[in-house]
Design a protein around this motif. Structure first.
Motif, PDB file in Angstrom:
ATOM      1  N   SER A 131       3.285   3.288   3.222  1.00  0.00           N
ATOM      2  CA  SER A 131       2.131   4.119   2.928  1.00  0.00           C
ATOM      3  C   SER A 131       2.108   5.394   3.775  1.00  0.00           C
ATOM      4  O   SER A 131       2.063   5.328   4.994  1.00  0.00           O
ATOM      5  CB  SER A 131       0.876   3.300   3.204  1.00  0.00           C
ATOM      6  N   SER A 190      -8.176 -15.586   3.928  1.00  0.00           N
ATOM      7  CA  SER A 190      -7.272 -14.822   3.063  1.00  0.00           C
ATOM      8  C   SER A 190      -7.033 -13.421   3.633  1.00  0.00           C
ATOM      9  O   SER A 190      -5.948 -12.864   3.476  1.00  0.00           O
ATOM     10  CB  SER A 190      -7.764 -14.785   1.617  1.00  0.00           C
ATOM     11  N   GLU A 199      -2.759  -1.438   9.365  1.00  0.00           N
ATOM     12  CA  GLU A 199      -2.660  -2.495   8.369  1.00  0.00           C
ATOM     13  C   GLU A 199      -2.148  -3.796   8.993  1.00  0.00           C
ATOM     14  O   GLU A 199      -2.468  -4.881   8.543  1.00  0.00           O
ATOM     15  CB  GLU A 199      -1.744  -2.047   7.229  1.00  0.00           C
ATOM     16  N   THR A 248       0.831  -1.202   0.000  1.00  0.00           N
ATOM     17  CA  THR A 248       0.000   0.000   0.000  1.00  0.00           C
ATOM     18  C   THR A 248       0.867   1.254   0.000  1.00  0.00           C
ATOM     19  O   THR A 248       1.792   1.357   0.791  1.00  0.00           O
ATOM     20  CB  THR A 248      -0.845   0.022   1.278  1.00  0.00           C
ATOM     21  N   PHE A 252       9.135   3.941   1.431  1.00  0.00           N
ATOM     22  CA  PHE A 252       7.900   4.048   0.650  1.00  0.00           C
ATOM     23  C   PHE A 252       6.681   3.496   1.383  1.00  0.00           C
ATOM     24  O   PHE A 252       5.654   3.265   0.771  1.00  0.00           O
ATOM     25  CB  PHE A 252       8.072   3.369  -0.715  1.00  0.00           C
ATOM     26  N   PHE A 294      -0.859   5.787   6.320  1.00  0.00           N
ATOM     27  CA  PHE A 294      -0.715   5.025   7.561  1.00  0.00           C
ATOM     28  C   PHE A 294       0.348   5.677   8.449  1.00  0.00           C
ATOM     29  O   PHE A 294       0.213   5.726   9.662  1.00  0.00           O
ATOM     30  CB  PHE A 294      -0.295   3.573   7.282  1.00  0.00           C
ATOM     31  N   ASN A 308       1.829  -9.434   5.834  1.00  0.00           N
ATOM     32  CA  ASN A 308       2.351  -8.081   5.818  1.00  0.00           C
ATOM     33  C   ASN A 308       3.133  -7.786   7.096  1.00  0.00           C
ATOM     34  O   ASN A 308       4.160  -7.120   7.061  1.00  0.00           O
ATOM     35  CB  ASN A 308       1.166  -7.120   5.688  1.00  0.00           C
ATOM     36  N   LYS A 341     -11.147  -5.388   8.838  1.00  0.00           N
ATOM     37  CA  LYS A 341     -10.234  -6.483   8.472  1.00  0.00           C
ATOM     38  C   LYS A 341      -9.692  -7.168   9.723  1.00  0.00           C
ATOM     39  O   LYS A 341      -9.553  -8.390   9.756  1.00  0.00           O
ATOM     40  CB  LYS A 341      -9.048  -5.927   7.664  1.00  0.00           C
ATOM     41  N   SER A 394      -3.293 -12.154   4.635  1.00  0.00           N
ATOM     42  CA  SER A 394      -2.793 -10.861   4.155  1.00  0.00           C
ATOM     43  C   SER A 394      -2.202 -10.051   5.299  1.00  0.00           C
ATOM     44  O   SER A 394      -1.092  -9.523   5.203  1.00  0.00           O
ATOM     45  CB  SER A 394      -3.935 -10.039   3.547  1.00  0.00           C
ATOM     46  N   ILE A 395      -2.954  -9.936   6.375  1.00  0.00           N
ATOM     47  CA  ILE A 395      -2.503  -9.099   7.498  1.00  0.00           C
ATOM     48  C   ILE A 395      -1.248  -9.697   8.124  1.00  0.00           C
ATOM     49  O   ILE A 395      -0.261  -8.995   8.356  1.00  0.00           O
ATOM     50  CB  ILE A 395      -3.619  -8.980   8.568  1.00  0.00           C
ATOM     51  N   LEU A 431      -0.415  -9.126  -2.947  1.00  0.00           N
ATOM     52  CA  LEU A 431      -0.011  -8.933  -1.549  1.00  0.00           C
ATOM     53  C   LEU A 431       0.314  -7.470  -1.334  1.00  0.00           C
ATOM     54  O   LEU A 431       0.978  -6.874  -2.163  1.00  0.00           O
ATOM     55  CB  LEU A 431       1.217  -9.783  -1.209  1.00  0.00           C
ATOM     56  N   PRO A 432      -0.106  -6.871  -0.252  1.00  0.00           N
ATOM     57  CA  PRO A 432      -0.814  -7.422   0.891  1.00  0.00           C
ATOM     58  C   PRO A 432      -2.337  -7.351   0.783  1.00  0.00           C
ATOM     59  O   PRO A 432      -3.016  -7.253   1.811  1.00  0.00           O
ATOM     60  CB  PRO A 432      -0.325  -6.525   2.017  1.00  0.00           C
ATOM     61  N   ARG A 433      -2.865  -7.392  -0.405  1.00  0.00           N
ATOM     62  CA  ARG A 433      -4.332  -7.442  -0.524  1.00  0.00           C
ATOM     63  C   ARG A 433      -4.732  -8.755  -1.168  1.00  0.00           C
ATOM     64  O   ARG A 433      -5.471  -8.803  -2.137  1.00  0.00           O
ATOM     65  CB  ARG A 433      -4.844  -6.253  -1.342  1.00  0.00           C
ATOM     66  N   LEU A 434      -4.183  -9.832  -0.618  1.00  0.00           N
ATOM     67  CA  LEU A 434      -4.418 -11.167  -1.163  1.00  0.00           C
ATOM     68  C   LEU A 434      -5.907 -11.473  -1.275  1.00  0.00           C
ATOM     69  O   LEU A 434      -6.354 -12.058  -2.263  1.00  0.00           O
ATOM     70  CB  LEU A 434      -3.736 -12.200  -0.250  1.00  0.00           C
TER      71      LEU A 434
END
Lengths: 337, 235
Positions: B51, B200, B18, A183, B49, B54, B208, B120, B204-205, A216-219
């Motif tokens: 986000s 899923s 996130e 992101t 880089f 965030f 990351n 999420k 993802s979380i 990823l990270p929005r799988l």
């Protein structure tokens, strides 16, 4: 070709680069930050023995690329997926002329994909027509978070993006690789959101959309889209090195991809020179879902063969020797390894 | 005068949206300096880089959490080594807010951003407790009927209850566990698919978080000492 336990694997590395991030090519601090970020990815996810000195990482050149991929790396065919990043590098990040010359010298081993940026509007579209002819393009790589003036990215369903996709379809550029990564930028205009892939995959059914880094990270968003759009594929760039540092996490990623997509729509990528292919191929062939993860079936040898090369070979019409193809009736047995 | 302990506890409440973990556990707090009524905090992130929204959110939350401490009169929060460090640090110093900092690029408010990640985080916490029950022998067809009171006591259950509270969902023992973002049950036949989707989200979380923790240690080798171990999770 890679051979292990009597099984032969045809290897297509579907996402490689020939970049130049040396200080003399850095336009500003962001050029340095960008390659430093890549180098941290490399150091963080590579086995100790595969970590390069920083100087080597800034630029490899064609000779080293050929050695790392084809002499040391078992790769049968590799596809350039360049990022331009003109806001960060004087002569661009991906080295078009050098990569294309290397492709012409080794047409059986390399395919050159180019890139476009729809924010160049009509002028870029005219350029795309010339590029398609000059490079004989079968595919393109889109880096939707590329900086351009004040813009920090674009969407595939923007007006001009669609014009480019229409032109690509007309020119026979069938394979659209879209970089979707972590992101960035205010989320409400997040250039790496995958929702735009959904819209254009529906409208451009003749095109294949390969989402690099499998979203990823929005799988979850990626999987949901790929389930509904048969022309959406997953590139394993950046996901596959987790085999080494986080094997249980990688097992879950590959398990989810196999569930939501299928074994025909997943492609191996080293993302060279982020990582070298040799250890990734060796590790993947040996890799298995841990037994206690009962929610996933074990990976089969046939699935590994498809992912490591046969899927991308089919997408790019790359000839595969008969002995490296899968039998028509695929064995359902568990991997021999 | 604020003590270092008080300041650290205040920063524990600041969550990376996130990754769904406190910035203190992640090692994002680079330094904390107290001088009289003044508090100066420097934050660091895994890449240049990361986000910026965030980053801004965590930095502004950190400032709010510290400013709420009695005796903290001058609070300064800085984000180091980010491609938007100057922009964000100027915005924080001027109390410009999210939109004031990012201008036209910030179409929605931070509240919506927070809400997305609260949803999420809840989905992931729900999947963790239910997958643990499946592994312990619960047949999948019973998932639909699991209520909060059926959950074994422990950190995963406590985490789910906190996430439900943050979303304004019921925490009554009779409430079903597998619910959507509004607390509604899914039709029984959708349960396997919905659990799969939740999985899923959780992957993802967690993925990351693995990546970001590792990258931070690569970028700042000394940060490893500041990171808490990854909490025990289903996987």
């Amino acid at each position: 070709m890679y051979t292990k336990d009597g099984e032969n694997y045809f290897i297509v590395d579907a996402h490689i680069a020939l970049w130049d991030a040396r200080p003399e090519n850095q336009r500003n601090i962001h050029g340095k930050q960008f390659i430093d970020c890549f180098y941290d990815y490399h150091r963080n996810l590579s086995p100790e023995s595969e970590v390069w000195p920083y100087e080597d990482y800034l630029y490899q050149g064609g000779q080293r690329l050929m050695k790392d991929l084809f002499e040391d790396g078992y790769v049968d065919h590799a596809i350039f997926q360049p990022a331009h990043l003109g806001a960060f590098y004087h002569n661009g990040f991906g080295q078009t002329e050098e990569a294309f010359a290397l492709t012409r010298a080794n047409p059986d081993k390399l395919t050159y994909n180019h890139c476009w940026d729809p924010r160049y509007e009509q002028a870029g579209l005219d350029q795309l027509r010339r590029d398609a002819e000059r490079f004989g393009l079968k595919g393109c790589k889109l880096y939707t978070a590329e900086w351009h003036g004040d813009s920090r990215g674009y969407k595939l369903d923007d007006y001009w993006s669609r014009k480019y996709l229409e032109t690509a379809q007309e020119l026979g550029i069938r394979n659209i690789h879209v970089h979707k990564g972590p992101t960035i930028r205010p989320l409400d205009r997040d250039a790496f959101d995958v929702a735009d892939v959904d819209k254009v995959a529906t409208d451009f059914t003749e095109l294949n959309f390969v989402v690099e880094h499998c979203g990823l990270p929005r799988l979850e968003d990626f999987c949901w889209i790929a389930t509904q759009e048969p022309n959406v594929h997953a590139g394993l760039a950046v996901a596959i090195p987790f085999m080494h540092t986080r094997p249980r996490y990688f097992a879950q990623i590959i398990g989810e991809l196999l569930y939501w997509l299928d074994e025909d729509r997943i492609q191996f990528s080293s993302d060279y020179a982020l990582w070298t292919p040799r250890w990734l191929i060796e590790t993947f062939v040996d890799f298995q879902i841990p037994e206690d993860m009962t929610e996933y079936a074990p990976l089969t040898t046939a699935q590994k063969k498809k992912i490591l090369g046969l899927n991308a070979a089919a997408m790019y019409d790359i000839p595969v020797p008969a002995e490296l193809q899968l039998p028509r009736e695929e064995p359902q047995a568990v991997a021999v390894a | 005068m604020v003590t270092e302990e008080q300041a650290r506890r205040a920063l524990d409440t600041v969550i990376d949206p996130e990754l769904d973990e406190p910035i203190t556990d992640l090692g994002f707090v680079r330094s904390l300096e107290i001088s009289g009524a003044g508090l100066t905090v420097h934050l660091r992130l895994p890449t240049s880089f990361c986000s910026p929204n965030f980053a801004y959110l965590m930095a502004s939350d950190a400032r709010d959490a510290l400013s709420a401490l009695p005796g903290a009169d001058e609070v300064a929060v800085f984000l180091d080594d980010h491609h938007d460090s100057d922009l964000i640090n100027r915005g924080l110093a001027a109390d410009a807010g999210y939109r004031g900092t990012f201008g036209d690029e910030a179409e929605e408010s931070l509240d919506e951003l927070r809400a997305i990640f609260r949803r999420k985080a809840h989905t992931a916490a729900m999947e963790r407790v239910l997958t643990a029950m499946l592994r312990a022998g619960l047949p999948e067809e019973k998932l639909h009927d699991v209520v909060l009171g059926d959950l074994p006591p422990g950190s995963s259950t406590a985490a789910l209850l906190r996430r439900r509270e943050a979303l304004g969902l019921s925490t009554e023992p009779s409430s079903p566990v597998l619910v959507d973002d509004e607390g509604n049950q899914y039709p029984r036949e959708e349960v396997p698919l919905r659990l799969r989707m939740a999985r899923s989200v959780r992957i993802s979380i967690e993925g990351n978080a693995h990546f970001c923790r590792g990258l931070l240690r690569t970028r700042y080798p000394e940060s490893g000492a500041d990171q808490s171990p990854v909490k025990e999770k289903v996987s």
